[in-house]
Design a protein around this motif. Structure first.
Motif, mmCIF file in Angstrom:
data_model
loop_
_atom_site.group_PDB
_atom_site.id
_atom_site.type_symbol
_atom_site.label_atom_id
_atom_site.label_comp_id
_atom_site.label_asym_id
_atom_site.label_seq_id
_atom_site.Cartn_x
_atom_site.Cartn_y
_atom_site.Cartn_z
ATOM 1 N N PHE A 1 0.843 -1.197 0.000
ATOM 2 C CA PHE A 1 0.000 0.000 0.000
ATOM 3 C C PHE A 1 0.881 1.252 0.000
ATOM 4 O O PHE A 1 0.938 1.998 0.981
ATOM 5 C CB PHE A 1 -0.909 0.015 1.243
ATOM 6 C CG PHE A 1 -1.788 -1.198 1.381
ATOM 7 C CD1 PHE A 1 -2.994 -1.283 0.685
ATOM 8 C CD2 PHE A 1 -1.411 -2.258 2.209
ATOM 9 C CE1 PHE A 1 -3.807 -2.396 0.822
ATOM 10 C CE2 PHE A 1 -2.224 -3.365 2.349
ATOM 11 C CZ PHE A 1 -3.420 -3.443 1.649
ATOM 12 N N PRO A 2 1.587 1.534 -1.083
ATOM 13 C CA PRO A 2 2.539 2.647 -1.126
ATOM 14 C C PRO A 2 1.893 4.027 -1.021
ATOM 15 O O PRO A 2 2.568 4.998 -0.697
ATOM 16 C CB PRO A 2 3.226 2.465 -2.487
ATOM 17 C CG PRO A 2 2.238 1.711 -3.309
ATOM 18 C CD PRO A 2 1.551 0.792 -2.362
ATOM 19 N N ALA A 3 0.601 4.130 -1.277
ATOM 20 C CA ALA A 3 -0.083 5.428 -1.219
ATOM 21 C C ALA A 3 -0.740 5.673 0.131
ATOM 22 O O ALA A 3 -1.549 6.581 0.276
ATOM 23 C CB ALA A 3 -1.126 5.515 -2.329
ATOM 24 N N CYS A 4 -0.377 4.875 1.132
ATOM 25 C CA CYS A 4 -1.054 4.962 2.433
ATOM 26 C C CYS A 4 -0.044 5.016 3.583
ATOM 27 O O CYS A 4 -0.264 4.432 4.644
ATOM 28 C CB CYS A 4 -1.970 3.750 2.583
ATOM 29 S SG CYS A 4 -3.367 4.024 3.675
ATOM 30 N N LYS A 5 1.053 5.743 3.386
ATOM 31 C CA LYS A 5 2.166 5.726 4.324
ATOM 32 C C LYS A 5 1.788 6.185 5.725
ATOM 33 O O LYS A 5 2.107 5.524 6.721
ATOM 34 C CB LYS A 5 3.316 6.590 3.784
ATOM 35 C CG LYS A 5 4.541 6.586 4.688
ATOM 36 C CD LYS A 5 5.675 7.405 4.078
ATOM 37 C CE LYS A 5 6.900 7.402 5.004
ATOM 38 N NZ LYS A 5 8.020 8.169 4.420
ATOM 39 N N VAL A 6 1.119 7.327 5.831
ATOM 40 C CA VAL A 6 0.809 7.906 7.146
ATOM 41 C C VAL A 6 -0.059 6.957 7.973
ATOM 42 O O VAL A 6 0.199 6.719 9.160
ATOM 43 C CB VAL A 6 0.115 9.268 6.982
ATOM 44 C CG1 VAL A 6 -0.364 9.790 8.345
ATOM 45 C CG2 VAL A 6 1.065 10.278 6.347
ATOM 46 N N ALA A 7 -1.078 6.398 7.341
ATOM 47 C CA ALA A 7 -1.965 5.479 8.054
ATOM 48 C C ALA A 7 -1.247 4.187 8.433
ATOM 49 O O ALA A 7 -1.517 3.597 9.491
ATOM 50 C CB ALA A 7 -3.193 5.175 7.212
ATOM 51 N N LEU A 8 -0.327 3.749 7.586
ATOM 52 C CA LEU A 8 0.430 2.530 7.897
ATOM 53 C C LEU A 8 1.387 2.756 9.062
ATOM 54 O O LEU A 8 1.598 1.851 9.881
ATOM 55 C CB LEU A 8 1.204 2.057 6.663
ATOM 56 C CG LEU A 8 0.367 1.534 5.493
ATOM 57 C CD1 LEU A 8 1.263 1.183 4.327
ATOM 58 C CD2 LEU A 8 -0.459 0.316 5.923
ATOM 59 N N LEU A 9 1.965 3.942 9.137
ATOM 60 C CA LEU A 9 2.814 4.275 10.295
ATOM 61 C C LEU A 9 2.000 4.203 11.575
ATOM 62 O O LEU A 9 2.472 3.706 12.600
ATOM 63 C CB LEU A 9 3.419 5.672 10.120
ATOM 64 C CG LEU A 9 4.511 5.813 9.049
ATOM 65 C CD1 LEU A 9 4.842 7.284 8.833
ATOM 66 C CD2 LEU A 9 5.772 5.051 9.464
#
Length: 347
Positions: A164-172
């Motif tokens: 999910f490369p477009a979802c960095k902030v949520a993945l953090l």
């Protein structure tokens, strides 16, 4: 309070408010100020900001809540040239008691509080974007993950980021990879474990806050060329809004921002209320609420108690809140029960 009486049945009635007089100078204003350094410094600062010739047009957001009542009183006493425009944002889910209180404030201070409708009322926002859950930040992070069809699995950030490369902030947030726990999911105990075992079956979002208030405020300021915007945030109240600011004032390229109550502790607020005979809405004096705002908002940790009160005093609003936030209420209840059991297991 002097403008309150009780009939023979002991029911509280609100008398027509006694009009108060503006101060003509800062010296006159301070002559009636209680012996409280926070309040005195605040009045001096408010007088300076409001009467600064830099600001030809000033706007203040009134909510009808107890903090807002104190803020309005401060501004009205300091606004010797009547430069301040008072506005109220109707979210589409408001207490009738709040609407009545706004009329009382207009009479007490001889002002007009302009109503501005939400760009999208809360019921429509929740239907289009999703329901709020736990907090604004949690809702935003879950909303982003839901939009990317996230599978709610406990994998590392590096692995998930490849998928999910477009979802960095949520993945953090999901993987507890932020330096500050304020932005990690573990800030809410056992929430990650709960979601993994109970993936959400409804859409989650915090867009109702944006379209009901934030966007309305931004558009209002831009369309009317206000030089100063005033809101009633207090650092002592906690929450996302209070930690977002470091002081009572900040400059902006177009419209500066002033928060008169920012340094007020609860004790300062109580002293001001007593000194200037501030009268709050029936939400506080009769219903027993400790906060107002969007009725029944799932972000409130005490929403269950709030719902009980709404059911008793404003049953139509109770029905509306359950229709709008019903899925979030049930999901939140399941989470609290899950958390309670986990805490018992870990004792």
């Amino acid at each position: 309070m002097e403008n309150v009486k009780f009939d023979r049945g002991g029911v509280r009635e609100q008398l027509p408010p006694r009009r108060i007089q503006k101060a003509s100078s800062i010296e006159e204003l301070l002559s009636t100020c209680p012996k409280n350094q926070i309040i005195a410094d605040n009045l001096i600062r408010a007088w300076s900001k409001i009467n600064n010739p830099k600001y030809e047009k000033i706007v203040c957001s009134i909510s009808g809540g107890s903090d807002s009542d104190v803020m309005l009183d401060i501004l009205w006493r300091c606004d010797k040239d009547n430069k301040v425009d008072y506005v109220w944002f109707d979210t589409g889910l408001e207490y009738q008691a709040t609407k009545e209180h706004l009329k009382y404030l207009e009479k007490r201070y001889g002002i007009k509080i302009l109503t501005h409708k939400a760009r999208k009322p809360i019921p429509i926002c929740c239907k289009e974007y999703g329901q709020p859950f736990i907090s604004k930040h949690v809702s935003e992070m879950m909303s982003r993950l839901i939009r990317h069809n996230f599978s709610w699995e406990d994998r590392t950030f590096d692995v998930l980021y490849k998928e999910f490369p477009a979802c960095k902030v949520a993945l953090l947030w999901w993987t507890n990879s932020n330096i500050s726990d304020q932005f990690n999911i573990r800030r809410n105990k056992f929430l990650k474990e709960f979601i993994i075992q109970n993936p959400p079956t409804f859409t989650i979002s915090n867009k109702c806050c944006y379209y009901a208030k934030k966007k309305v405020s931004h558009d209002l300021i831009n369309e009317n060329d206000y030089g100063l915007s005033i809101i009633g945030v207090r650092r002592a109240e906690g929450g996302t809004r209070s930690v977002a600011y470091k002081s009572c004032f900040d400059e902006d390229g177009t419209c500066d921002n002033y928060r008169p109550l920012f340094w007020y502790k609860d004790s300062d607020k109580r002293e001001y209320v007593k000194a200037y005979a501030i009268e709050n809405s029936k939400c506080y004096t009769e219903y027993g609420l400790t906060r107002t705002g969007c009725a029944g908002c799932p972000f409130s940790r005490d929403f269950e108690k709030e719902l009980e009160i709404i059911k008793e005093f404003e049953p139509k609003l109770f029905k509306a809140a359950n229709n709008i936030f019903g899925d979030s209420y049930e999901y939140t209840r399941k989470y609290w029960e899950f958390r309670r059991k986990k805490e018992e297991e870990n004792r």
